[in-house]
Design a protein around this motif. Sequence first.
Motif, PDB file in Angstrom:
ATOM      1  N   PRO A  99       0.796  -1.232   0.000  1.00 36.21           N
ATOM      2  CA  PRO A  99       0.000   0.000   0.000  1.00 36.21           C
ATOM      3  C   PRO A  99       0.826   1.279   0.000  1.00 36.21           C
ATOM      4  CG  PRO A  99       0.111  -0.878   2.214  1.00 36.21           C
ATOM      5  CD  PRO A  99       0.820  -1.864   1.326  1.00 36.21           C
ATOM      6  N   GLY A 100       2.160   1.154   0.079  1.00 34.36           N
ATOM      7  CA  GLY A 100       3.005   2.338   0.154  1.00 34.36           C
ATOM      8  C   GLY A 100       3.136   2.835   1.588  1.00 34.36           C
ATOM      9  N   TYR A 101       3.523   4.102   1.704  1.00 35.50           N
ATOM     10  CA  TYR A 101       3.710   4.697   3.032  1.00 35.50           C
ATOM     11  C   TYR A 101       2.363   5.147   3.581  1.00 35.50           C
ATOM     12  CZ  TYR A 101       5.232   7.892   6.702  1.00 35.50           C
ATOM     13  OH  TYR A 101       5.422   8.530   7.910  1.00 35.50           O
ATOM     14  N   ILE A 102       2.011   4.662   4.746  1.00 31.58           N
ATOM     15  CA  ILE A 102       0.766   5.050   5.403  1.00 31.58           C
ATOM     16  C   ILE A 102       1.081   5.422   6.845  1.00 31.58           C
ATOM     17  CG2 ILE A 102      -1.495   4.253   6.202  1.00 31.58           C
ATOM     18  CD1 ILE A 102      -1.680   2.493   3.761  1.00 31.58           C
ATOM     19  N   ASP A 103       0.583   6.565   7.264  1.00 33.40           N
ATOM     20  CA  ASP A 103       0.839   7.050   8.614  1.00 33.40           C
ATOM     21  C   ASP A 103      -0.481   7.103   9.391  1.00 33.40           C
ATOM     22  OD1 ASP A 103       2.276   7.963  10.732  1.00 33.40           O
ATOM     23  OD2 ASP A 103       2.712   9.952   9.906  1.00 33.40           O
ATOM     24  N   GLY A 104      -0.371   7.361  10.673  1.00 37.41           N
ATOM     25  CA  GLY A 104      -1.564   7.620  11.467  1.00 37.41           C
ATOM     26  C   GLY A 104      -2.301   6.377  11.910  1.00 37.41           C
ATOM     27  N   ASP A 105      -3.622   6.512  12.022  1.00 34.74           N
ATOM     28  CA  ASP A 105      -4.446   5.471  12.630  1.00 34.74           C
ATOM     29  C   ASP A 105      -4.375   4.134  11.899  1.00 34.74           C
ATOM     30  OD1 ASP A 105      -5.197   7.323  14.475  1.00 34.74           O
ATOM     31  OD2 ASP A 105      -7.260   7.550  13.769  1.00 34.74           O
ATOM     32  N   VAL A 106      -4.264   4.156  10.575  1.00 37.22           N
ATOM     33  CA  VAL A 106      -4.286   2.901   9.811  1.00 37.22           C
ATOM     34  C   VAL A 106      -3.074   2.032  10.143  1.00 37.22           C
ATOM     35  CG1 VAL A 106      -4.199   1.860   7.502  1.00 37.22           C
ATOM     36  CG2 VAL A 106      -5.713   3.801   7.948  1.00 37.22           C
TER      37      VAL A 106
END
Length: 347
Positions: free
Chosen positions: A222-229
């Motif tokens: 999914p690539g770079y994901i930050d935060g709640d996910v």
Amino acid sequence: MKILLYFEGQSVIGRSGIGRALEHQKRALASVGIKFTLDPNDEDYDILHINTYGPRSISLIHRAKRLGKKIIYHAHSTEEDFRNSFIGSNQAAPFVKKWLVYLYSKGDHLITPTPYSKKLLEGYGLNQPIAAISNGIDLKRYYPDSKKEQKFREYFSLTRNQKVIISVGLFFERKGLIDFVTIAKKLPEYTFIWFGDVPMFSVPPKIRKIVKYDHPKNVIFPGYIDGDVIEGAYSGADLFFFPSYEETEGIVVLEALASQQQVLLRDIPVYHQWMENQKNCYMGNSIEDFCLWISKIVEQEVPDLTRNGFRTAQSKSIMEIGRELKAVYQKVLGETFDTAIYQRVIK
């Protein structure tokens, strides 16, 4: 005292472990009441605590020396963890080592994340004191949260019973990405998600091919994901699997431990002294090992080690790192320092 924290190339490596290390340093210093600045033009500081290796970094070091400031070099990188990363990294590695040694030799004191990376630096012939201080972990941020876990499952449209194995890292062969995909092919009943990103032009064609299209349907990039996910993924998945071949610490491992997640690692020297197979994590060395452990962990056929793993994360909390950094700073400035803490990180 006042510290100048310097980090060059935020736009390039800010999403890496080194980038998160800077955020942890800021919080660690604030937790023990140490003033700091991020402004390289600010001359009102006592110690330059430098994290990066580019031309602006060396320029700032020379300037600090002219001003009579003390310099602490945070040695996040080694020749060993530069290999098997970007295109041409193996050919460039010996030259990178020479550059790192040149830079690190400018420091009055070195800090590196683990006893393993400390041993590597000592093998480079560096003579300054070297403290092994973890990059630390923000326990509150990664504490399990059902709302975050729900966001994670909704983001990927996961069913309630769908078993998920996650990993987090840049698209490097060194990180074990090829093995991750190979294992996913052997375990099609599970979903494998690799969080992370890197400019595709910078990695070898075989890695680019795997990420873009040559992977089974049960693998998601999914690539770079930050935060709640991503935070929900850490605690909401069934396993954190990190098959990296070389690390100076592995901040993502600390994040998984803080999330009270089951952790499966490759048995490599960096984890010795703080991670122990079948105590606070599980470890393997081969595709066969990993396949066996993944099935047993996900199907809950082996003991749950999350409580022990969380205790490990607690020992590397932001506040504890703040106390350790403070002891090193005071030592460098010739001030009274906590001898017990300093001896612990320097031994």
